[in-house]
Enzyme design. Structure first.
Site, PDB file in Angstrom:
ATOM      1  CG  ASN A  37      -2.116   0.876   1.104  1.00 42.47           C
ATOM      2  OD1 ASN A  37      -2.282   1.576   0.123  1.00 42.47           O
ATOM      3  ND2 ASN A  37      -2.975   0.836   2.102  1.00 42.47           N
ATOM      4  CG  HIS A 122     -12.724  -2.577   9.525  1.00 43.45           C
ATOM      5  ND1 HIS A 122     -11.713  -1.884   8.883  1.00 43.45           N
ATOM      6  CD2 HIS A 122     -12.175  -3.750   9.898  1.00 43.45           C
ATOM      7  CE1 HIS A 122     -10.611  -2.625   8.871  1.00 43.45           C
ATOM      8  NE2 HIS A 122     -10.879  -3.757   9.485  1.00 43.45           N
ATOM      9  NE  ARG A 147     -10.543  -1.536  12.982  1.00 46.56           N
ATOM     10  CZ  ARG A 147      -9.713  -0.990  12.084  1.00 46.56           C
ATOM     11  NH1 ARG A 147      -8.504  -1.489  11.922  1.00 46.56           N
ATOM     12  NH2 ARG A 147     -10.107   0.016  11.340  1.00 46.56           N
ATOM     13  CE1 TYR A 159      -5.992   2.929   9.596  1.00 41.92           C
ATOM     14  CE2 TYR A 159      -6.680   2.181  11.776  1.00 41.92           C
ATOM     15  CZ  TYR A 159      -6.374   1.906  10.448  1.00 41.92           C
ATOM     16  OH  TYR A 159      -6.491   0.632   9.984  1.00 41.92           O
ATOM     17  CG  ASP A 210      -5.596  -0.553  14.299  1.00 44.03           C
ATOM     18  OD1 ASP A 210      -4.552  -0.448  14.968  1.00 44.03           O
ATOM     19  OD2 ASP A 210      -5.601  -0.603  13.055  1.00 44.03           O
ATOM     20  CG  HIS A 212      -2.988   2.720  12.629  1.00 48.24           C
ATOM     21  ND1 HIS A 212      -2.312   3.532  11.765  1.00 48.24           N
ATOM     22  CD2 HIS A 212      -3.382   1.663  11.904  1.00 48.24           C
ATOM     23  CE1 HIS A 212      -2.292   3.000  10.562  1.00 48.24           C
ATOM     24  NE2 HIS A 212      -2.947   1.855  10.614  1.00 48.24           N
ATOM     25  CD  GLU A 236      -4.966  -4.102  14.304  1.00 50.15           C
ATOM     26  OE1 GLU A 236      -4.450  -3.864  13.200  1.00 50.15           O
ATOM     27  OE2 GLU A 236      -6.194  -4.298  14.445  1.00 50.15           O
ATOM     28  CD  GLU A 262      -2.068  -3.311   9.908  1.00 48.81           C
ATOM     29  OE1 GLU A 262      -2.153  -2.382   9.089  1.00 48.81           O
ATOM     30  OE2 GLU A 262      -3.031  -3.675  10.619  1.00 48.81           O
ATOM     31  NE  ARG A 283      -4.486  -7.866  13.018  1.00 47.10           N
ATOM     32  CZ  ARG A 283      -4.578  -6.997  12.024  1.00 47.10           C
ATOM     33  NH1 ARG A 283      -3.735  -5.977  11.941  1.00 47.10           N
ATOM     34  NH2 ARG A 283      -5.498  -7.134  11.097  1.00 47.10           N
ATOM     35  CG  HIS A 312      -3.611  -6.277   7.294  1.00 44.61           C
ATOM     36  ND1 HIS A 312      -4.365  -5.271   7.858  1.00 44.61           N
ATOM     37  CD2 HIS A 312      -3.231  -5.805   6.068  1.00 44.61           C
ATOM     38  CE1 HIS A 312      -4.435  -4.246   7.024  1.00 44.61           C
ATOM     39  NE2 HIS A 312      -3.762  -4.541   5.931  1.00 44.61           N
ATOM     40  CG  ASP A 316      -3.881  -2.756   3.070  1.00 48.03           C
ATOM     41  OD1 ASP A 316      -4.551  -3.771   3.333  1.00 48.03           O
ATOM     42  OD2 ASP A 316      -2.989  -2.321   3.817  1.00 48.03           O
ATOM     43  CD  GLU A 339      -8.167  -5.907   9.047  1.00 47.89           C
ATOM     44  OE1 GLU A 339      -8.500  -4.708   9.115  1.00 47.89           O
ATOM     45  OE2 GLU A 339      -6.977  -6.286   8.991  1.00 47.89           O
ATOM     46  CD1 TRP A 403      -2.026   8.428  10.009  1.00 52.83           C
ATOM     47  CD2 TRP A 403      -1.534   6.547   8.951  1.00 52.83           C
ATOM     48  NE1 TRP A 403      -3.167   8.026   9.366  1.00 52.83           N
ATOM     49  CE2 TRP A 403      -2.894   6.853   8.686  1.00 52.83           C
ATOM     50  CE3 TRP A 403      -1.015   5.378   8.374  1.00 52.83           C
ATOM     51  CZ2 TRP A 403      -3.727   6.066   7.893  1.00 52.83           C
ATOM     52  CZ3 TRP A 403      -1.840   4.601   7.591  1.00 52.83           C
ATOM     53  CH2 TRP A 403      -3.173   4.930   7.344  1.00 52.83           C
TER      54      TRP A 403
END
Length: 403
Positions: A37, A122, A147, A159, A210, A212, A236, A262, A283, A312, A316, A339, A403
Site C-alpha cells: 500500500n 470494521h 472492530r 485513522y 486498533d 495504529h 491492536e 500487519e 497479524r 490483516h 489494501d 480481518e 500514523w
C-alpha cells in the site's frame, strides 16, 4: 513442469493492486498478490526487473527451493518490497501446485482444522453514537467479532474513520494527506467509546480496537488497563514494534490481549514478541510476510507459545491475498480470527473468486488452487493511479507522529 512466462499486472479498480501471474508449459497458471500500500510500483519493478528473469525455466513444483533462492540469493534480505515480491511468487507457486494435484490449497497444507473462519468487521463512526450504530449493524449482519473505531472530539481526522460516512480507504490522495493527533484526547475518549459499545451489544460479541502504533509503551499500558472492564478480544498495534522489548512494559501493566504484525515481513520481526509471550495474536499476512511458505513458519513458532493468528485483511490487499489467507486459516491449528473489510464490486469483478462470506464467517472454496484469478482484460480498464497513505502530526506543534 517449467515456468514459461510471468507478468506483473498493476490495476486500480478503486485502489491499486499488484498481481503476479505465472504460466507453465503444462497450461497451468498461478497468481499471487504483491500489493504494498502506497509503494506498489516499487514491488512491481522488483518483480519485473529482478525476479521474473530468474523464474523462467524453473520447475514451479520446487516451492521451497525457489523461496530460498529468492530470499538468500538476493543477498539483501527481508524488507517489505523484497518480501512482498517473494510472497507473490510463493502464492502463485502454491496455486499451481494445488491445481496440479487437483485439490483446494488447504488440502496440501494438511486439511481442515475448522469448518469456517471467524471474521471481524470494521465498525466506524464520526462520534460514539454513530460507532455504536455501526457496531449494532455488524452484529445484526452476523459478525461475532467487530472492530470499533470512533472519531475523537477535537481532532479533524482519525485513522479508521471516514469523514464522509463511506467505507474508510486511507490511500486516497495523489500526495500524502495530513492528519492531526492528540494522545490525551484519545486516551480520555476511547474508554467512553467502549463503555457505550459494550452496553449496546452485550457480553457475547468480541470487540477489537486498533491503536495504529500511536502510543508510547506506558500510554498503551494505561489504555489497555482502562479497557479491561470491557473485555476486548484484542488491542491492536498499541506502540511501534521496531523495539520488541517495548511490549514487555505494556504486558506488565494490563491483561488486555495484544495483537501486532500487519507491517511485519519476516519471522525475525516477531521472534522475541512470540518467544517471550508478549503478544496474544500475530497479524502477519500472506502478502507481506513472504507468502504461505514463510507464514507457516511464523504460525508454527507462535503455536509453541499459544499465540494465535489474526491476519490483516483490509482492502489494501487484493482478493488474491484473501483467497490464499482463507485456505491458510482453514488449515492453521492456532487460528484466532481473520480481518475482513469487504472489497467493492468492481474489485471483485476483476478478481473472480470462490471464497464467500456468510453470517460472520468466511469460507474458502473447493476449486483446485486458492480459488482466485485475475481478469486481465477487465483489469486493463483500471489503470494505476498514484495514491499515498496519510501522515500524522501532533496538533499542538505540528511535529510528525506515528500514523
Amino acid at each position: 513442469m517449467k515456468i514459461t512466462a510471468a507478468r506483473v499486472i498493476v490495476c486500480c479498480p478503486g485502489r491499486n493492486f499488484v498481481t503476479l501471474k505465472l504460466e507453465t508449459d503444462q497450461g497451468l497458471t498461478g497468481v499471487g498478490d504483491a500489493t504494498l500500500n502506497g509503494r506498489e510500483l516499487a514491488v512491481a519493478s522488483y518483480l519485473q526487473d529482478h525476479v521474473i528473469p530468474c523464474l523462467i525455466g524453473r520447475d514451479p513444483q520446487q516451492i521451497e527451493d525457489i523461496w530460498q533462492y529468492l530470499y538468500k540469493g538476493a543477498y539483501w534480505r527481508r524488507g517489505p518490497v523484497t518480501m512482498s515480491a517473494i510472497a507473490a511468487v510463493d502464492t502463485a507457486l502454491w496455486d499451481i501446485k494445488a491445481k496440479s494435484a487437483g485439490l483446494p490449497l488447504y488440502q496440501l497444507l494438511g486439511g481442515r482444522s475448522r469448518t469456517g473462519v471467524m471474521a471481524y468487521g470494521h465498525a466506524t463512526g464520526r462520534d460514539i453514537d454513530e460507532t455504536v450504530d455501526e457496531v449494532l449493524r455488524h452484529q445484526h449482519a452476523g459478525y461475532r467479532a467487530i472492530r470499533a473505531q470512533s472519531g475523537v472530539p477535537g481532532l479533524v481526522k482519525v485513522y479508521g474513520v471516514s469523514t464522509t460516512g463511506r467505507m474508510y480507504e486511507p490511500a486516497d490522495n495523489t500526495l500524502p494527506s495530513e492528519h492531526d493527533w492528540d494522545t490525551a484526547l484519545y486516551l480520555r475518549h476511547t474508554p467512553r467509546l467502549f463503555e457505550a459499545v459494550r452496553l449496546a451489544v452485550g457480553d457475547e460479541t468480541h470487540l477489537l480496537h486498533d491503536v495504529h502504533h500511536r502510543l508510547t509503551p506506558l500510554e498503551a499500558a494505561q489504555l489497555g488497563k482502562s479497557l479491561e472492564p470491557y473485555g476486548l478480544f484484542w488491542m491492536e498495534d498499541p506502540t511501534p514494534a521496531e523495539n520488541q522489548e517495548a511490549f514487555r512494559l505494556i504486558r506488565q501493566h494490563t491483561t488486555t490481549p495484544l495483537a501486532v504484525g500487519e507491517v511485519f515481513n519476516s519471522i525475525w520481526d516477531c521472534k522475541q514478541l512470540i518467544e517471550e509471550q508478549l503478544i496474544d495474536y500475530i497479524r502477519t499476512t500472506v502478502t507481506h510476510a513472504g507468502g504461505i511458505t514463510h507464514l507457516r513458519r511464523i504460525a508454527d513458532l507462535a503455536a509453541l507459545y499459544q499465540v494465535r493468528t489474526g491476519s490483516h485483511g483490509a482492502t489494501d490487499l487484493s482478493p488474491v491475498c484473501m483467497g490464499a489467507a482463507l485456505h491458510f486459516d482453514t488449515w492453521v491449528p492456532n487460528f484466532g480470527v481473520q480481518e475482513y473489510m469487504p472489497h467493492s464490486q468492481e474489485m471483485l469483478s476483476v478478481f473472480p473468486h470462490d471464497w464467500r462470506f456468510d453470517n460472520g464467517m468466511l469460507y474458502c472454496g473447493e476449486t483446485p488452487g486458492h480459488g482466485v484469478d485475475i481478469d486481465e482484460r477487465l483489469a486493463a480498464r483500471y489503470p494505476y493511479q498514484r495514491a499515498y497513505l496519510p501522515v500524522n502530526r501532533l496538533r499542538h506543534d505540528g511535529s510528525l507522529h506515528s500514523w
